[in-house]
Design a protein around this motif. Structure first.
Motif, PDB file in Angstrom:
ATOM      1  N   HIS A 433      -1.287  -3.508  13.079  1.00  0.00           N
ATOM      2  CA  HIS A 433      -1.923  -2.792  11.975  1.00  0.00           C
ATOM      3  C   HIS A 433      -2.426  -3.758  10.908  1.00  0.00           C
ATOM      4  N   ARG A 434      -1.623  -4.784  10.613  1.00  0.00           N
ATOM      5  CA  ARG A 434      -2.049  -5.761   9.605  1.00  0.00           C
ATOM      6  C   ARG A 434      -3.258  -6.552  10.085  1.00  0.00           C
ATOM      7  N   ARG A 435      -3.314  -6.828  11.370  1.00  0.00           N
ATOM      8  CA  ARG A 435      -4.483  -7.523  11.913  1.00  0.00           C
ATOM      9  C   ARG A 435      -5.737  -6.669  11.741  1.00  0.00           C
ATOM     10  N   ALA A 436      -5.611  -5.375  12.007  1.00  0.00           N
ATOM     11  CA  ALA A 436      -6.754  -4.479  11.830  1.00  0.00           C
ATOM     12  C   ALA A 436      -7.170  -4.409  10.367  1.00  0.00           C
ATOM     13  N   GLU A 437      -6.194  -4.416   9.459  1.00  0.00           N
ATOM     14  CA  GLU A 437      -6.525  -4.404   8.031  1.00  0.00           C
ATOM     15  C   GLU A 437      -7.210  -5.693   7.617  1.00  0.00           C
ATOM     16  N   LYS A 438      -6.714  -6.808   8.139  1.00  0.00           N
ATOM     17  CA  LYS A 438      -7.293  -8.103   7.780  1.00  0.00           C
ATOM     18  C   LYS A 438      -8.737  -8.204   8.244  1.00  0.00           C
ATOM     19  N   GLN A 439      -9.020  -7.683   9.422  1.00  0.00           N
ATOM     20  CA  GLN A 439     -10.383  -7.734   9.941  1.00  0.00           C
ATOM     21  C   GLN A 439     -11.248  -6.584   9.420  1.00  0.00           C
ATOM     22  N   GLN A 674      -3.060   3.897   8.494  1.00  0.00           N
ATOM     23  CA  GLN A 674      -1.676   3.558   8.195  1.00  0.00           C
ATOM     24  C   GLN A 674      -0.815   3.808   9.424  1.00  0.00           C
ATOM     25  N   VAL A 675       0.320   3.094   9.473  1.00  0.00           N
ATOM     26  CA  VAL A 675       1.299   3.374  10.521  1.00  0.00           C
ATOM     27  C   VAL A 675       1.943   4.708  10.194  1.00  0.00           C
ATOM     28  N   PRO A 676       1.896   5.704  11.101  1.00  0.00           N
ATOM     29  CA  PRO A 676       2.471   7.022  10.805  1.00  0.00           C
ATOM     30  C   PRO A 676       3.948   6.928  10.456  1.00  0.00           C
ATOM     31  N   HIS A 677       4.384   7.812   9.565  1.00  0.00           N
ATOM     32  CA  HIS A 677       5.766   7.759   9.088  1.00  0.00           C
ATOM     33  C   HIS A 677       6.758   8.197  10.148  1.00  0.00           C
ATOM     34  N   ALA A 678       6.269   8.733  11.275  1.00  0.00           N
ATOM     35  CA  ALA A 678       7.180   9.113  12.353  1.00  0.00           C
ATOM     36  C   ALA A 678       7.908   7.914  12.918  1.00  0.00           C
TER      37      ALA A 678
END
Length: 679
Positions: A433-439, A674-678
């Motif tokens: 997820h952080r990689r997707a945000e960074k790109q 976002q990463v789902p809270h599940a």
């Protein structure tokens, strides 16, 4: 350079200039140094974005910035306030006119702004009379102030002696917005279309004592803005150029252009001013599709990883494993120990009322004592036998050349593998997820889509002969976050003016047919398709959610009935079923099924919310009705010969399309990936 940018769709950073004519000759070197430092800073901070100097080459500051810009590798675009002959007549000497001609020859593009009072064919005294000349200078300054991203002001800072078309007024246009007739009319409640100014404090012959330290740099910011907003807009412009230059998806720009306006339908030849927008539209559309695919894949992977993580944790929690078995054995040993200690307690209380029972227990324990003693006697023998057997096995392995394993595989069964797998999946999902945000997959998809839609409206307005700028109506309420998109539209407007020499192509029947076919009718069909698709996807997803929840609740009810029924109905088959359900493995599988069905329903609901299908269905439905109405009105006006009313219809349609797309961008900005809270 603008010609190359015109064909490639690259967006330059336009550096506009306003300043005094009466510079002092001794100050020129220091002013050149200040301008050079500002340009080099831009080149260093935004390496993928070429610089384009927008200067009318007036005497003094205009030419100074043009000279420095050309020396630094920037291109030069010259908007003339009037025809060249009339403009040169305004210069003081033949030497000045020669300098102007020399710089003009180095310009990549030159265009002339129309006379302000001649926009109305009924205007009297239209032409180069005194008041009209001053208005032309004001119009030219307002044009540069509105269409440049970086605005250099070589100014003494004096505001008290503001003149029509003077430096002080142009700086005010930049900071507060240009009012009509120099800019478009705006609502009193809307923020002005303003931008920062790089003020280089400049002495002049008529004012040797400027306000501030001479040759220093001051950043003047409009109310409610800061330097971070400006830098963010420039950085986004640079990212677009970097993606356009390096991303293989940019090669699909031609396909996007052909989808917007098929080549076989481009008759008559496309106006050169419209072509300036087409190239950037192709790049923005192709890149938007590319990043949309990346974002969709990222979204699916994130939700799938959350599902796997939830399953692993439930498998660890609900299924029996080595630690459970060890825990259960411990309880048995404790019970046995208590059982063995019972005789001792009974003998100690021989005089108590329970002495007879205790004595019986002692006798029973004594009866079994030989057996226990025998077991104790045999235990060392068994231990010695096992030790001897292990020694013989080890000796045999050594003789065969086989090393004894470092890890006893039997111990691996005690490791909580599902718990470790859960932790690994969660950690991997966070990193992914952080990689997707960074790109910036999501932001780039939305921003490039917004840019493409703004250019779509501008293209069809240009085909219809409208001179309106989409940037004046687009994303007006998102002034800080999406400023760069309006900057990009302004850039293409400048390049469009250089291509069309500032003249409107006018309205003709063939171009209007293209507008009808490829904008009104095509968008009508598009929104109808999207409305049906979003409604179908929404309905199918909600049905799946309902089914999963129904099975989860139904399985829970069945479990509750199975466990409670034997209490009220003493029937052996029910008792057998209860015992089977209470088996650790069976019970764990049932609990996992109940939880995972609910987790799947929750993830589908979250995915549905993130895709905003319900909101899309409403918006697309409204736009389908809007374009349907536009199609009917357009057909009526064309068939009745009322073509003079067509521009007003298309202008209103374009404004509605821009507003809808701005709402779409902000809707998705409120739903970040976002990463789902599940998890």
């Amino acid at each position: 350079m603008p010609n190359a940018l015109l064909s490639q769709g690259i967006l330059p950073l336009i550096v506009g200039i306003t300043g005094h004519r009466d510079l002092r000759p001794d100050d020129v070197p220091r002013l050149e140094t200040a301008v050079r430092e500002a340009l080099r800073e831009l080149k260093e901070n935004y390496p993928h974005t070429p610089l384009l100097i927008l200067s009318p080459l007036g005497e003094g500051a205009d030419r100074l910035v043009a000279r420095v810009g050309l020396a630094e590798g920037a291109s030069l675009c010259v908007p003339l306030p009037m025809t060249r002959t009339l403009y040169e007549a305004e210069f003081e000497s033949d030497a000045s006119r020669a300098e102007f001609a020399e710089l003009l020859a180095k310009a990549n593009d030159v265009f002339t702004l129309p006379w302000l009072d001649c926009n109305d064919v009924k205007a009297a005294n239209c032409g180069p009379s005194g008041p009209h000349v001053a208005q032309q200078y004001a119009q030219m300054g307002a044009y540069i102030a509105r269409h440049s991203q970086v605005f250099l002001a070589l100014w003494d800072g004096q505001k008290s002696n503001e003149m029509l078309g003077g430096t002080s007024q142009i700086v005010r246009f930049r900071l507060e917005g240009a009012p009509p007739p120099y800019g478009p009319p705006q609502s009193l409640l809307d923020p002005a279309d303003s931008a920062p100014v790089i003020h280089i404090v400049t002495p002049r012959q008529s004012n040797p004592q400027p306000d501030g330290a001479a040759f220093s740099r001051q950043d003047l910011l409009p109310p409610g803005t800061d330097a971070a907003d400006r830098d963010r807009a420039f950085a986004n412009l640079d990212k677009f150029n970097a993606d356009a230059a390096a991303n293989p998806a940019a090669q699909e720009a031609g396909a996007s252009i052909n989808m917007l306006l098929p080549t076989e339908d481009s008759v008559p030849p496309m106006p050169s001013g419209v072509q300036a927008f087409l190239q950037t539209f192709g790049l923005a559309d192709a890149l938007s599709i590319h990043f949309q695919r990346h974002m969709t894949r990222t979204l699916e992977r994130v939700f799938s990883a959350v599902l796997v993580a939830a399953l692993c944790f439930n498998l660890f929690h609900s299924l029996p494993h080595a630690s459970h078995e060890k825990h259960g054995g411990g309880h048995g040993e404790t019970a046995a120990t208590h059982g063995e200690s019972a005789p001792g307690h009974a003998s100690d209380s021989v005089n108590s009322p329970g002495a007879i029972a205790s004595h019986a227990a002692d006798s029973h324990g004594a009866a079994h004592a030989p057996v226990e003693h025998a077991a104790t006697e045999h235990a060392p023998a068994d231990s010695h036998a096992a030790s001897a057997e292990h020694s013989e096995s080890a000796a045999a392995m050594q003789e065969a050349g086989i090393d004894e394993p470092l890890i006893d595989m039997g111990h691996l069964a005690g490791i909580p593998w599902f718990l470790w797998l859960y932790l690994l999946v969660v950690a991997g999902n966070v990193l992914f997820h952080r990689r997707a945000e960074k790109q910036e997959f999501q932001n780039k998809y939305q921003d490039y889509r917004a840019l493409a839609e703004g250019l779509r409206v501008q293209i069809f307005w240009g085909l219809a002969g409208l001179s309106d700028e989409a940037a004046d109506y687009y994303l007006g309420k998102q002034r800080s976050e999406l400023d760069w998109i309006r900057h990009a539209l302004r850039v293409r407007n400048v390049l469009s003016d250089t291509a069309s020499q500032g003249n409107s192509a006018g309205m003709n029947a063939d171009s209007l047919l293209l507008v009808q076919k490829h904008w009104i009718q095509e968008q009508q069909r598009y929104f109808i398709r999207k409305t049906h698709r979003e409604l179908e996807d929404l309905e199918h997803c909600e049905k799946r959610i309902e089914t999963l929840l129904m099975f989860s609740v139904g399985l829970t009810v069945a479990l509750a009935i199975t466990l409670a029924a034997p209490v009220f109905v003493p029937w052996p088959p029910l008792e057998t079923l209860k015992l089977w359900i209470e088996e650790p493995l069976t019970h764990g599988l049932v609990m996992i099924s109940i939880v995972m069905l609910a987790v799947c329903a929750g993830l589908l609901h979250g995915y549905n919310q993130l895709k905003a299908r319900a909101e899309h269905a409403k918006r697309y439905g409204r736009m389908a009705v809007l374009f349907d109405n536009a199609a009917r009105h357009f057909e009526r006006l064309m068939s009745s010969g009322q073509t003079a009313e067509v521009p007003a219809l298309l202008r209103e349609l374009g404004k509605e399309a821009l507003a809808e797309n701005a709402d779409w961008v902000m809707l998705h900005r409120e739903r970040p990936l976002q990463v789902p809270h599940a998890a």
